[in-house]
Design a protein around this motif. Structure first.
Motif, PDB file in Angstrom:
ATOM      1  N   GLN A  75       0.860  -1.176   0.000  1.00  0.00           N
ATOM      2  CA  GLN A  75       0.000   0.000   0.000  1.00  0.00           C
ATOM      3  C   GLN A  75       0.893   1.222   0.000  1.00  0.00           C
ATOM      4  OE1 GLN A  75      -2.738  -0.091   3.359  1.00  0.00           O
ATOM      5  NE2 GLN A  75      -4.386  -0.367   1.886  1.00  0.00           N
ATOM      6  N   GLY A  76       0.412   2.274  -0.652  1.00  0.00           N
ATOM      7  CA  GLY A  76       1.182   3.500  -0.676  1.00  0.00           C
ATOM      8  C   GLY A  76       0.284   4.712  -0.717  1.00  0.00           C
ATOM      9  N   LYS A  77       0.814   5.796  -0.179  1.00  0.00           N
ATOM     10  CA  LYS A  77       0.097   7.073  -0.169  1.00  0.00           C
ATOM     11  C   LYS A  77       0.717   7.966  -1.236  1.00  0.00           C
ATOM     12  CE  LYS A  77       0.844  10.079   3.112  1.00  0.00           C
ATOM     13  NZ  LYS A  77       0.830  10.838   4.372  1.00  0.00           N
ATOM     14  N   ILE A  78      -0.128   8.573  -2.057  1.00  0.00           N
ATOM     15  CA  ILE A  78       0.338   9.512  -3.072  1.00  0.00           C
ATOM     16  C   ILE A  78       0.815  10.770  -2.336  1.00  0.00           C
ATOM     17  CG2 ILE A  78      -0.298  10.910  -5.079  1.00  0.00           C
ATOM     18  CD1 ILE A  78      -0.401   7.892  -5.666  1.00  0.00           C
ATOM     19  N   VAL A  79       2.104  11.117  -2.482  1.00  0.00           N
ATOM     20  CA  VAL A  79       2.645  12.281  -1.782  1.00  0.00           C
ATOM     21  C   VAL A  79       2.898  13.467  -2.703  1.00  0.00           C
ATOM     22  CG1 VAL A  79       3.596  10.976   0.166  1.00  0.00           C
ATOM     23  CG2 VAL A  79       4.992  11.326  -1.869  1.00  0.00           C
ATOM     24  N   TRP A  80       2.985  13.223  -3.987  1.00  0.00           N
ATOM     25  CA  TRP A  80       3.072  14.326  -4.948  1.00  0.00           C
ATOM     26  C   TRP A  80       2.617  13.833  -6.322  1.00  0.00           C
ATOM     27  CZ3 TRP A  80       6.249  13.368  -9.052  1.00  0.00           C
ATOM     28  CH2 TRP A  80       7.343  12.522  -8.865  1.00  0.00           C
ATOM     29  N   ALA A  81       2.197  14.782  -7.146  1.00  0.00           N
ATOM     30  CA  ALA A  81       1.738  14.486  -8.502  1.00  0.00           C
ATOM     31  C   ALA A  81       2.264  15.572  -9.431  1.00  0.00           C
ATOM     32  CB  ALA A  81       0.214  14.440  -8.556  1.00  0.00           C
ATOM     33  N   LYS A  82       2.712  15.147 -10.598  1.00  0.00           N
ATOM     34  CA  LYS A  82       3.248  16.080 -11.585  1.00  0.00           C
ATOM     35  C   LYS A  82       2.647  15.732 -12.945  1.00  0.00           C
ATOM     36  CE  LYS A  82       7.671  17.561 -13.515  1.00  0.00           C
ATOM     37  NZ  LYS A  82       9.125  17.319 -13.492  1.00  0.00           N
ATOM     38  N   PRO A  83       1.669  16.527 -13.410  1.00  0.00           N
ATOM     39  CA  PRO A  83       1.065  16.242 -14.722  1.00  0.00           C
ATOM     40  C   PRO A  83       2.110  16.326 -15.834  1.00  0.00           C
ATOM     41  CG  PRO A  83      -0.239  17.843 -13.498  1.00  0.00           C
ATOM     42  CD  PRO A  83       1.046  17.678 -12.753  1.00  0.00           C
ATOM     43  N   ARG A  84       2.014  15.412 -16.788  1.00  0.00           N
ATOM     44  CA  ARG A  84       2.900  15.384 -17.952  1.00  0.00           C
ATOM     45  C   ARG A  84       2.044  15.648 -19.181  1.00  0.00           C
ATOM     46  NH1 ARG A  84       7.999  15.064 -15.948  1.00  0.00           N
ATOM     47  NH2 ARG A  84       8.724  13.932 -17.736  1.00  0.00           N
ATOM     48  N   LYS A  85       2.456  16.552 -20.004  1.00  0.00           N
ATOM     49  CA  LYS A  85       1.678  16.876 -21.202  1.00  0.00           C
ATOM     50  C   LYS A  85       1.698  15.739 -22.204  1.00  0.00           C
ATOM     51  CE  LYS A  85       2.273  21.775 -20.638  1.00  0.00           C
ATOM     52  NZ  LYS A  85       2.804  23.007 -21.122  1.00  0.00           N
TER      53      LYS A  85
END
Length: 123
Positions: A75-85
């Motif tokens: 299990q993991g928690k999303i700690v950051w997100a970076k949209p990619r075009k």
């Protein structure tokens, strides 16, 4: 003007590609996707997905590494997100949560294998 980046990682990461299967709930049903990990450490991983996960969401994942016969169920928690075009994907940083001793050991063995670190005494 240069951008600065401060390293926050607690664990050494290996830049290897492994398969990840991730699960989430949608409209009362379990859904899943398949992607590749960009890197892996004892405390988390980085992966790409076409699905939007909010930061803070905890997801179930399965990771295939060459040091384990079966996929690691984590299990993991999303700690950051970076949209990619490119291809409308998102790059995510995921921190492992709630790992039992066996899962912690299995992830550490995979990292150690690729960093050339000798096996741990508790193996």
């Amino acid at each position: 003007m240069t951008e600065s980046y401060e390293e926050h990682r607690r664990s050494q990461r290996i830049a290897r590609t492994f398969l990840i299967k991730y699960h989430w709930m949608e409209a009362g049903r379990t859904r899943w996707g398949l992607s590749q990990i960009k890197d892996l450490s004892a405390s988390g991983l980085r992966f790409m997905a076409e699905r939007d996960f909010p930061v803070g969401e905890v997801i179930d994942i399965e990771v295939r590494v060459p040091t384990a016969q079966d996929p690691l169920k984590l299990q993991g928690k999303i700690v950051w997100a970076k949209p990619r075009k490119l291809f409308s994907t998102v790059e995510y940083g995921l921190e492992f949560v709630g790992l039992d001793e066996a899962a912690t050991r299995a992830v550490a063995q995979a990292v150690d294998y690729f960093t050339g670190r000798p096996p741990r005494d508790d193996d």
